[in-house]
Scaffold this motif. Structure first.
Motif, PDB file in Angstrom:
ATOM      1  N   ILE A  50       7.539   5.807   8.136  1.00 56.98           N
ATOM      2  CA  ILE A  50       7.452   6.358   7.248  1.00 56.98           C
ATOM      3  C   ILE A  50       7.016   7.775   7.552  1.00 56.98           C
ATOM      4  CG2 ILE A  50       6.269   6.718   5.624  1.00 56.98           C
ATOM      5  CD1 ILE A  50       4.880   3.657   5.602  1.00 56.98           C
ATOM      6  N   ASP A  51       6.763   7.959   8.726  1.00 55.44           N
ATOM      7  CA  ASP A  51       6.659   9.633   8.797  1.00 55.44           C
ATOM      8  C   ASP A  51       7.738  10.176   9.090  1.00 55.44           C
ATOM      9  OD1 ASP A  51       3.545   9.376   8.253  1.00 55.44           O
ATOM     10  OD2 ASP A  51       3.208   8.848   9.980  1.00 55.44           O
ATOM     11  N   ALA A  52       7.969   9.994   9.534  1.00 54.49           N
ATOM     12  CA  ALA A  52       9.653  10.783  10.307  1.00 54.49           C
ATOM     13  C   ALA A  52      10.721  10.269   9.279  1.00 54.49           C
ATOM     14  CB  ALA A  52      10.203   9.672  11.722  1.00 54.49           C
ATOM     15  N   LEU A  53      10.777   9.308   8.355  1.00 54.06           N
ATOM     16  CA  LEU A  53      11.483   9.206   7.177  1.00 54.06           C
ATOM     17  C   LEU A  53      10.602  10.751   6.262  1.00 54.06           C
ATOM     18  CD1 LEU A  53      11.147   5.941   7.154  1.00 54.06           C
ATOM     19  CD2 LEU A  53      13.922   6.401   6.923  1.00 54.06           C
ATOM     20  N   LEU A  54      10.008   9.957   5.520  1.00 51.24           N
ATOM     21  CA  LEU A  54       9.281  11.469   4.968  1.00 51.24           C
ATOM     22  C   LEU A  54       9.243  13.179   5.781  1.00 51.24           C
ATOM     23  CD1 LEU A  54       5.835   9.947   4.199  1.00 51.24           C
ATOM     24  CD2 LEU A  54       7.857  10.142   2.967  1.00 51.24           C
ATOM     25  N   ALA A  55       8.889  13.035   6.966  1.00 52.36           N
ATOM     26  CA  ALA A  55       9.982  14.516   6.841  1.00 52.36           C
ATOM     27  C   ALA A  55      11.082  15.209   7.346  1.00 52.36           C
ATOM     28  CB  ALA A  55       9.518  14.586   8.641  1.00 52.36           C
ATOM     29  N   GLN A  56      12.403  14.121   7.203  1.00 51.49           N
ATOM     30  CA  GLN A  56      13.576  14.729   7.183  1.00 51.49           C
ATOM     31  C   GLN A  56      14.167  14.131   5.705  1.00 51.49           C
ATOM     32  OE1 GLN A  56      15.385  14.838   9.063  1.00 51.49           O
ATOM     33  NE2 GLN A  56      17.559  14.801   7.358  1.00 51.49           N
ATOM     34  N   PHE A  57      13.485  13.731   4.958  1.00 55.42           N
ATOM     35  CA  PHE A  57      13.568  13.576   3.599  1.00 55.42           C
ATOM     36  C   PHE A  57      13.275  14.947   2.639  1.00 55.42           C
ATOM     37  CE2 PHE A  57      13.902   9.125   3.453  1.00 55.42           C
ATOM     38  CZ  PHE A  57      15.201   8.649   3.691  1.00 55.42           C
ATOM     39  N   SER A  58      12.209  15.500   2.993  1.00 50.93           N
ATOM     40  CA  SER A  58      11.327  16.723   2.718  1.00 50.93           C
ATOM     41  C   SER A  58      12.649  17.711   2.985  1.00 50.93           C
ATOM     42  CB  SER A  58       9.688  17.225   3.538  1.00 50.93           C
ATOM     43  OG  SER A  58      10.013  18.395   3.436  1.00 50.93           O
ATOM     44  N   GLY A  96       0.730  -1.555  -0.081  1.00 54.74           N
ATOM     45  CA  GLY A  96       0.187  -0.279   0.081  1.00 54.74           C
ATOM     46  C   GLY A  96       1.429   1.430  -0.288  1.00 54.74           C
ATOM     47  N   THR A  97       0.764   2.347   0.370  1.00 48.13           N
ATOM     48  CA  THR A  97       0.966   3.590   0.148  1.00 48.13           C
ATOM     49  C   THR A  97       0.336   4.488   1.958  1.00 48.13           C
ATOM     50  OG1 THR A  97      -0.701   4.812  -1.064  1.00 48.13           O
ATOM     51  CG2 THR A  97       1.447   3.909  -2.758  1.00 48.13           C
ATOM     52  N   HIS A  98       1.494   5.026   2.173  1.00 46.82           N
ATOM     53  CA  HIS A  98       1.153   5.327   3.372  1.00 46.82           C
ATOM     54  C   HIS A  98       1.573   7.221   3.111  1.00 46.82           C
ATOM     55  CE1 HIS A  98       0.108   7.492   7.563  1.00 46.82           C
ATOM     56  NE2 HIS A  98       1.628   7.753   7.645  1.00 46.82           N
ATOM     57  N   ASN A  99       1.014   8.156   3.053  1.00 41.36           N
ATOM     58  CA  ASN A  99       0.693   9.219   2.555  1.00 41.36           C
ATOM     59  C   ASN A  99       1.998   9.599   1.703  1.00 41.36           C
ATOM     60  OD1 ASN A  99      -0.127  11.105   4.506  1.00 41.36           O
ATOM     61  ND2 ASN A  99       2.172  10.909   6.252  1.00 41.36           N
ATOM     62  N   GLY A 100       1.437   9.280   0.433  1.00 46.26           N
ATOM     63  CA  GLY A 100       2.508   8.645  -0.800  1.00 46.26           C
ATOM     64  C   GLY A 100       3.230   7.808  -1.064  1.00 46.26           C
ATOM     65  N   CYS A 101       3.591   7.459  -0.251  1.00 43.01           N
ATOM     66  CA  CYS A 101       5.279   6.596   0.801  1.00 43.01           C
ATOM     67  C   CYS A 101       4.676   5.136   0.587  1.00 43.01           C
ATOM     68  CB  CYS A 101       5.655   6.745   1.267  1.00 43.01           C
ATOM     69  SG  CYS A 101       7.360   5.766   1.584  1.00 43.01           S
ATOM     70  N   ALA A 102       5.182   4.217  -0.787  1.00 42.01           N
ATOM     71  CA  ALA A 102       4.792   2.545  -1.235  1.00 42.01           C
ATOM     72  C   ALA A 102       5.737   1.642   0.060  1.00 42.01           C
ATOM     73  CB  ALA A 102       5.087   2.390  -2.526  1.00 42.01           C
ATOM     74  N   PHE A 103       4.722   1.213   0.320  1.00 38.08           N
ATOM     75  CA  PHE A 103       5.482  -0.058   0.810  1.00 38.08           C
ATOM     76  C   PHE A 103       4.857  -1.293   1.077  1.00 38.08           C
ATOM     77  CE2 PHE A 103       1.464   1.080   3.646  1.00 38.08           C
ATOM     78  CZ  PHE A 103       1.257  -0.200   3.986  1.00 38.08           C
ATOM     79  N   GLU A 104       6.104  -2.562   1.295  1.00 36.31           N
ATOM     80  CA  GLU A 104       5.344  -3.793   1.207  1.00 36.31           C
ATOM     81  C   GLU A 104       5.906  -4.815   2.134  1.00 36.31           C
ATOM     82  OE1 GLU A 104       6.020  -5.923  -3.139  1.00 36.31           O
ATOM     83  OE2 GLU A 104       7.733  -4.705  -2.483  1.00 36.31           O
ATOM     84  N   VAL A 105       5.315  -5.649   3.175  1.00 36.22           N
ATOM     85  CA  VAL A 105       5.271  -6.301   3.591  1.00 36.22           C
ATOM     86  C   VAL A 105       4.871  -7.313   3.996  1.00 36.22           C
ATOM     87  CG1 VAL A 105       3.495  -5.708   5.592  1.00 36.22           C
ATOM     88  CG2 VAL A 105       5.310  -5.860   6.544  1.00 36.22           C
TER      89      VAL A 105
END
Length: 385
Positions: free
Chosen positions: A368-376, A207-216
């Motif tokens: 994912i949220d923490a990663l997205l905040a940092q990559f922004s 799926g995606t979360h805040n536009g970030c795709a993931f698989e588990v």
């Protein structure tokens, strides 16, 4: 379907055991859960955790609006299994537990008496308890298999066929496939994926979360020992792959800090130890990278906190993460199931039934949220420069 590879051949095969093995696996899971609860909440007197989840309750309300028939069907099945299993769960299994406990106390009393008389500990007397425990578990499992394991397995199949796909769709932009799989060949550059010839995968979410795709996915990997003609397990646990909005020309490895695990691992000479300021993170993990600046740029206090939280939620035996190119791969070796069979005595509409699932998925989302905040932040810095 599951991605399998052996001797250079790719074969699609579902990850499931024989019928008998599956029923005994269910019985062992039930017995193990009962033993854990007994030790935690009866002997150790630990309070039962609050299993209330507002997010799960909200999600179930959506399900009741769109999938009322499915929930009714599953609840009918659950009640049937609960009635069928009640005599065994309430009387037979506790009786076996009491007999086992009395045998343990008797053996300890005889050992103490022997010590007082001879000043020597009779190890053989204590060793006699091992077959008592073995046969107690085996008898309990056989009784479960002969009484309600088949009905419970049918309930579990319906749970995964009807409830989990609906839960995933209503929870967020997620899809579920019981025998879906991650293409592991795409993850070989991570440097942490263990060698394997056989691949079994089950309970796949994408799926995606805040536009970030993931698989588990939950997976088991096996390496073929051609000398002994057997397959040795090289990994068992959870594989999480996250596609990132920023690409690196370096690789950073985050691994659980354990003396035995550190001895087993080999790190290339081009990777140097990254010393971070967070004492808690440094005690729990060792970080190596071929680019110190890049490693520090994404391993912020928020990201480190989320990695610690993810390892804690899954009660990991081993934890490895690799940030390479535009991906973060996380391997979590754990003894607990990512998506265990549903409880018999709790309706699926009760928030306690889905507490673990929501907690684990929320931990992934927070990472994912923490990663997205940092990559922004990284992207903005690059535009300025």
């Amino acid at each position: 379907m599951t991605d399998m590879q052996h001797n250079g051949e790719n074969i699609a095969s579902p990850y499931k055991k024989s019928k008998t093995a599956n029923l005994f696996s269910i019985a062992i899971e039930i017995v193990a859960t009962a033993v854990k609860k007994f030790f935690r909440h009866t002997l150790l007197r630990r309070p039962k955790p609050d299993r209330d989840s507002a997010l799960y309750r909200t999600t179930v309300q959506k399900l009741q609006q769109h999938y009322a028939d499915r929930l009714t069907e599953l609840e009918t099945q659950r009640q049937k299994v609960a009635r069928q299993s009640r005599p065994v769960r309430r009387f037979v299994l506790p009786t076996i537990a009491v007999i086992t406990g009395l045998s343990t106390l008797l053996a300890l009393a005889l050992t103490i008496m022997h010590f007082l008389l001879t000043l020597e500990i009779d190890v053989q007397l204590l060793g006699m308890l091992l077959p008592v425990y073995f046969w107690a578990v085996m008898i309990a499992c056989v009784i479960i298999v002969k009484t309600y394991a088949v009905a419970y397995d049918n309930y579990n199949v319906c749970y995964r066929t009807l409830f989990i796909p609906a839960l995933a769709e209503s929870f967020d932009q997620i899809t579920y496939q019981r025998y879906g799989y991650i293409e592991l060949a795409k993850l070989k550059n991570s440097l942490i994926l263990p060698g394997h010839d056989l691949i079994y995968q089950e309970d796949y979410f994408s799926g995606t979360h805040n536009g970030c795709a993931f698989e588990v996915v939950e997976a088991e990997l096996y390496k073929r020992d051609h000398g002994r003609q057997r397959d040795n397990k090289s990994f068992s646990g959870l594989i999480l792959s996250i596609a990132l909005p920023h690409s690196f020309n370096s690789t950073t490895l985050v691994r659980k800090n354990s003396f035995l695990l550190n001895l087993q691992r080999k790190t290339s000479m081009r990777f140097k130890r990254v010393h971070l300021e967070d004492n808690l993170f440094r005690r729990n993990f060792r970080v190596h990278s071929n680019d110190q600046i890049a490693a520090r740029s994404w391993l912020t206090p928020a990201v480190m906190q989320r990695l610690l939280q993810l390892a804690k939620v899954f009660n990991c035996i081993d934890f490895q993460a690799s940030l390479y190119q535009d991906k973060l791969l996380v391997l979590i070796s754990t003894a607990q199931d990512f998506l265990p069979p549903p409880p018999i005595d709790i309706p699926l509409t009760d928030s306690a039934a889905g507490y673990e699932f929501v907690t684990e998925l929320s931990a992934m989302y927070q990472l994912i949220d923490a990663l997205l905040a940092q990559f922004s932040t990284i992207s903005k810095q690059q535009k300025v420069s």
